[in-house]
Design an enzyme around this catalytic site. Sequence first.
Site, PDB file in Angstrom:
ATOM      1  N   ASP A   1      63.193  40.925  43.369  1.00 11.12           N
ATOM      2  CA  ASP A   1      61.929  41.746  43.095  1.00 11.12           C
ATOM      3  C   ASP A   1      62.833  43.001  42.375  1.00 11.12           C
ATOM      4  O   ASP A   1      63.714  43.746  42.753  1.00 11.12           O
ATOM      5  CB  ASP A   1      61.381  42.334  44.443  1.00 11.12           C
ATOM      6  CG  ASP A   1      60.246  42.962  44.238  1.00 11.12           C
ATOM      7  OD1 ASP A   1      59.611  42.520  43.178  1.00 11.12           O
ATOM      8  OD2 ASP A   1      59.974  43.669  44.965  1.00 11.12           O
TER       9      ASP A   1
ATOM     10  N   HIS B   1      54.866  53.305  38.038  1.00  5.54           N
ATOM     11  CA  HIS B   1      55.093  53.163  39.265  1.00  5.54           C
ATOM     12  C   HIS B   1      56.262  53.864  39.916  1.00  5.54           C
ATOM     13  O   HIS B   1      55.945  54.706  41.065  1.00  5.54           O
ATOM     14  CB  HIS B   1      55.360  51.344  39.672  1.00  5.54           C
ATOM     15  CG  HIS B   1      55.679  51.364  41.242  1.00  5.54           C
ATOM     16  ND1 HIS B   1      54.604  51.361  42.221  1.00  5.54           N
ATOM     17  CD2 HIS B   1      56.737  50.825  41.800  1.00  5.54           C
ATOM     18  CE1 HIS B   1      55.341  51.111  43.250  1.00  5.54           C
ATOM     19  NE2 HIS B   1      56.400  50.951  42.964  1.00  5.54           N
TER      20      HIS B   1
ATOM     21  N   GLU C   1      51.460  45.186  46.609  1.00  6.38           N
ATOM     22  CA  GLU C   1      51.916  45.294  45.481  1.00  6.38           C
ATOM     23  C   GLU C   1      51.748  44.330  44.314  1.00  6.38           C
ATOM     24  O   GLU C   1      52.094  43.213  44.735  1.00  6.38           O
ATOM     25  CB  GLU C   1      53.563  45.532  45.399  1.00  6.38           C
ATOM     26  CG  GLU C   1      54.117  46.704  46.388  1.00  6.38           C
ATOM     27  CD  GLU C   1      55.354  46.881  46.224  1.00  6.38           C
ATOM     28  OE1 GLU C   1      56.268  46.232  45.812  1.00  6.38           O
ATOM     29  OE2 GLU C   1      55.854  48.206  46.589  1.00  6.38           O
TER      30      GLU C   1
ATOM     31  N   GLU D   1      52.077  42.052  41.407  1.00  2.00           N
ATOM     32  CA  GLU D   1      53.462  42.132  40.499  1.00  2.00           C
ATOM     33  C   GLU D   1      53.323  40.882  39.833  1.00  2.00           C
ATOM     34  O   GLU D   1      52.268  39.799  40.082  1.00  2.00           O
ATOM     35  CB  GLU D   1      54.501  41.882  41.338  1.00  2.00           C
ATOM     36  CG  GLU D   1      54.850  43.010  42.107  1.00  2.00           C
ATOM     37  CD  GLU D   1      56.315  43.026  42.930  1.00  2.00           C
ATOM     38  OE1 GLU D   1      57.109  42.230  42.326  1.00  2.00           O
ATOM     39  OE2 GLU D   1      56.384  43.870  43.599  1.00  2.00           O
TER      40      GLU D   1
ATOM     41  N   ASP E   1      53.590  41.456  46.967  1.00  2.00           N
ATOM     42  CA  ASP E   1      54.482  41.755  47.528  1.00  2.00           C
ATOM     43  C   ASP E   1      54.221  42.784  48.597  1.00  2.00           C
ATOM     44  O   ASP E   1      54.375  43.885  48.674  1.00  2.00           O
ATOM     45  CB  ASP E   1      55.453  42.380  46.587  1.00  2.00           C
ATOM     46  CG  ASP E   1      56.854  42.470  47.346  1.00  2.00           C
ATOM     47  OD1 ASP E   1      57.198  41.831  48.388  1.00  2.00           O
ATOM     48  OD2 ASP E   1      57.614  43.566  46.917  1.00  2.00           O
TER      49      ASP E   1
ATOM     50  N   ARG F   1      54.610  50.373  54.394  1.00  4.84           N
ATOM     51  CA  ARG F   1      55.468  51.768  53.965  1.00  4.84           C
ATOM     52  C   ARG F   1      55.928  52.327  55.192  1.00  4.84           C
ATOM     53  O   ARG F   1      57.069  53.053  54.770  1.00  4.84           O
ATOM     54  CB  ARG F   1      54.361  52.578  53.390  1.00  4.84           C
ATOM     55  CG  ARG F   1      53.632  51.718  52.113  1.00  4.84           C
ATOM     56  CD  ARG F   1      54.613  51.472  50.898  1.00  4.84           C
ATOM     57  NE  ARG F   1      53.985  50.984  50.045  1.00  4.84           N
ATOM     58  CZ  ARG F   1      54.537  50.212  48.853  1.00  4.84           C
ATOM     59  NH1 ARG F   1      55.892  50.149  48.853  1.00  4.84           N
ATOM     60  NH2 ARG F   1      53.812  49.624  48.054  1.00  4.84           N
TER      61      ARG F   1
ATOM     62  N   GLN G   1      59.272  50.314  55.830  1.00  2.00           N
ATOM     63  CA  GLN G   1      60.119  50.635  54.891  1.00  2.00           C
ATOM     64  C   GLN G   1      61.007  52.141  54.821  1.00  2.00           C
ATOM     65  O   GLN G   1      62.001  52.160  54.577  1.00  2.00           O
ATOM     66  CB  GLN G   1      59.440  50.296  53.678  1.00  2.00           C
ATOM     67  CG  GLN G   1      60.215  50.361  52.328  1.00  2.00           C
ATOM     68  CD  GLN G   1      59.198  50.210  51.106  1.00  2.00           C
ATOM     69  OE1 GLN G   1      58.280  49.732  51.247  1.00  2.00           O
ATOM     70  NE2 GLN G   1      59.694  50.167  49.913  1.00  2.00           N
TER      71      GLN G   1
ATOM     72  N   LYS H   1      59.334  44.533  54.051  1.00  6.42           N
ATOM     73  CA  LYS H   1      58.891  43.475  52.814  1.00  6.42           C
ATOM     74  C   LYS H   1      59.001  41.999  53.393  1.00  6.42           C
ATOM     75  O   LYS H   1      58.551  41.084  52.787  1.00  6.42           O
ATOM     76  CB  LYS H   1      59.915  43.622  51.701  1.00  6.42           C
ATOM     77  CG  LYS H   1      59.952  45.138  51.109  1.00  6.42           C
ATOM     78  CD  LYS H   1      58.773  45.164  50.201  1.00  6.42           C
ATOM     79  CE  LYS H   1      58.880  46.621  49.108  1.00  6.42           C
ATOM     80  NZ  LYS H   1      57.866  46.514  48.202  1.00  6.42           N
TER      81      LYS H   1
ATOM     82  N   THR I   1      55.442  37.279  51.416  1.00  6.56           N
ATOM     83  CA  THR I   1      55.140  37.691  50.082  1.00  6.56           C
ATOM     84  C   THR I   1      54.344  36.556  49.549  1.00  6.56           C
ATOM     85  O   THR I   1      54.664  35.603  49.706  1.00  6.56           O
ATOM     86  CB  THR I   1      56.418  37.527  49.169  1.00  6.56           C
ATOM     87  OG1 THR I   1      57.423  38.698  49.894  1.00  6.56           O
ATOM     88  CG2 THR I   1      56.284  38.064  47.624  1.00  6.56           C
TER      89      THR I   1
ATOM     90  N   THR J   1      56.039  46.329  41.389  1.00 11.79           N
ATOM     91  CA  THR J   1      54.665  46.771  41.178  1.00 11.79           C
ATOM     92  C   THR J   1      54.448  47.343  39.802  1.00 11.79           C
ATOM     93  O   THR J   1      54.941  47.835  39.202  1.00 11.79           O
ATOM     94  CB  THR J   1      54.402  47.968  42.025  1.00 11.79           C
ATOM     95  OG1 THR J   1      54.948  47.458  43.271  1.00 11.79           O
ATOM     96  CG2 THR J   1      52.896  48.347  42.117  1.00 11.79           C
TER      97      THR J   1
ATOM     98  N   GLU K   1      49.977  54.370  45.843  1.00  6.92           N
ATOM     99  CA  GLU K   1      49.716  55.285  44.487  1.00  6.92           C
ATOM    100  C   GLU K   1      48.275  55.643  44.444  1.00  6.92           C
ATOM    101  O   GLU K   1      47.984  56.419  44.073  1.00  6.92           O
ATOM    102  CB  GLU K   1      50.186  54.447  43.295  1.00  6.92           C
ATOM    103  CG  GLU K   1      51.603  54.462  43.328  1.00  6.92           C
ATOM    104  CD  GLU K   1      52.034  53.139  42.367  1.00  6.92           C
ATOM    105  OE1 GLU K   1      52.223  53.446  40.935  1.00  6.92           O
ATOM    106  OE2 GLU K   1      52.276  52.084  42.591  1.00  6.92           O
TER     107      GLU K   1
END
Lengths: 417, 417
Positions: B123, B130, B196, B198, B230, B234, B237, B250, B254, B343, B357
């Site tokens: 990734d 981002h 996310e 992607e 993804d 948070r 993480q 993560k 996915t 992202t 975001e």
Amino acid sequence: MPEQPGQPERHPLHLREGDPYGPHNLPYGVFSTADEPDRRRIGVRYGNHVLDVHTAATALGSAHSDLLAHPHLGALLAAGRPVWRAVRADIRTWLGYPAIEPFLHPLADVTLHLPFAVADYVDFYASEHHATNVGRIFRPDGEPLTPNWKHLPIGYHGRAGTIVVSGTPVVRPSGQRRAPGEEVPSFGPSQRLDIEAEVGFVVGTPSALGERVPQSAFRDHVFGVCLVNDWSARDIQAWEYVPLGPFLGKSFATSVSAWITPLEALEAAFVAPPARDRELLPYLDDSELPPAALDIRITVTLNGHTVSEPPFSSMYWTAAQQLAHLTVNGASLRTGDLFASGTVSGPRPHERGSLLELTWSGRDPLELPDGKRTFLEDGDEVTMTAWAPGPGGAVVALGEVTGRIAPAAGQAVLRGR
Amino acid sequence: MPEQPGQPERHPLHLREGDPYGPHNLPYGVFSTADEPDRRRIGVRYGNHVLDVHTAATALGSAHSDLLAHPHLGALLAAGRPVWRAVRADIRTWLGYPAIEPFLHPLADVTLHLPFAVADYVDFYASEHHATNVGRIFRPDGEPLTPNWKHLPIGYHGRAGTIVVSGTPVVRPSGQRRAPGEEVPSFGPSQRLDIEAEVGFVVGTPSALGERVPQSAFRDHVFGVCLVNDWSARDIQAWEYVPLGPFLGKSFATSVSAWITPLEALEAAFVAPPARDRELLPYLDDSELPPAALDIRITVTLNGHTVSEPPFSSMYWTAAQQLAHLTVNGASLRTGDLFASGTVSGPRPHERGSLLELTWSGRDPLELPDGKRTFLEDGDEVTMTAWAPGPGGAVVALGEVTGRIAPAAGQAVLRGR
């Protein structure tokens, strides 16, 4: 059996006294012979011989012959702990039969291969001594351990596709690195190529997505153990790793031993882990569980000279804790997953498992009979061996992992076209 | 062909005007039917139908029939670019034959599966918008981008074994997270579960260990494109990721789209990347190469409401640069490697590809018709769709990626036994 040159004649079924590859060990690998180089077969090491277990199973009769008919260990790994035990018991029985002799190949006559397809590769960071040394080297003014370190076994995913078997040459990687005091990076061969002495754990039994694997189920899922050299380009790593962790500094090659030692051979090696300084969350608490650390003594040699003797029993986090952590978010296990301990460093200077620590980032070169050494030079050969206590005072040897550094690939400018 | 309820009768070989799954698109997937649920077959999407390509190839004759006889795309991916072109040309020819009709299944009647075995998953972190947003949120007093960001495409390895096909429910992960102001972590379901948006690139042609893949060889190695969500916890993480990067935040799931769009279908979508602020090292320099950014317009919906429209063409680093970087240290590629862009966030607020975001870390909740939203709640469904310009003004749709959040697994205390 052809006699090996320079060795006294010895019947392959008679081991020398105290042979660490006796019937108490019996690690699994995959081999081929010179006359059939493309025919990979599962082998079990016995002394200085390799038993062709599928041919033996077919000749001598085994309920599990089919699992051994593959060019890799996958089916056996997936079969689960009761089958692992049954197959091991079969092999021990066969070794009592003189009829097995035709299925033993001298080790010197075979080529060993990567014994299983690696699914996902996870690398932990579980030695307090290693993490503290690295913290002191890289952040001399800060706390050596990050705040999370004693609450969870820190880990990250590595590249499964570049795991290679012991003996594979390791080409010095090139990449971006930024010299001290420079603002922009330059490109070229790594100048700080390092080793990491680690112990790897091979997953056999898979788990379902969303299912946690508690510490108590460790032995049901993990088949066995290998040695790992997690080659590391410290200069590439230092420039790239903030904020998402190691990537190209590690992904060029990771070497594993050709032999996978079953956990069953290591029954006598389980010992208590070090005392923990913090109360752990329930899924990591092992205070009321049987001892889960492993008394594996590693020796690291550089061009034949011993440079370190890392004691695996000193690891703060056990493999069972790592497995419980790895799956606590519901991540599934696959047959062939490999997770490694992270660099094994003991409390004493000669127990450090990386050149970064042994030379304190190059400040204190090693004085070897053939010269000083900070990081690895082209042509250097690093070999890791290890042993653990076996039943009744026996010694269980782990398969060695060795690799020699080849010069960086041609420096032709690649302009992307 | 059975008629679908509530739909006007329509011949499967006649698409509606401007169908984004016309003969200019033809993405590959793997499907099964209700009457043979265990028989996975390679399919190509055509309008609202799925062409059983192996059955068609056998009936109509194709030099590449064997490659299509598998329950996954592996052999086709490994066959290389000239074969990818030839097979695609065959399929386009067949679609002109009325005889192909029996091999078309209504999309609504099939089950779609993960179309290939993922080898290694990488990734990246390639959107400047981002990375800048994340930097501002997490390090409000520092520089938003780390010093390396404009010199190399930052990436890390993720968990290949937990990549799931679109439609798979995503169980809310549990793990360690430390609340603001607390010293020790607690354990429980993630309270900051995020998306996310992607774009993923699927490697077909492998490369050898030690061999670099220059940007100019991108099209020889990369077969096609999918959408990727993804999923990210948070809070997990944030606690775990220093110093070795994201791991359990993560690795629980996915999601990828069920359809892999061949790069050949995206010829008209290549555009120039944004201007670069820094001179790049030669292996990353693309100033004299054909345009390598891709004009893919993503739409993210949450419970059916559009929450973001990230423009993929705004990514600072191209997929060709990512591939060149990934292999510059000699790391090899395997068939089935997947690398994702990171992202996708554009410069405008409604173009941000994560809830982190979009809600500025929860400070500014989204106002949706069914209520406010910061991070994901149980039962929420997130769907990403995308399209790109095709030949002659046509539209190429990418397969959607969708997933619904299921509640966390039972909270029974796992005391490791």
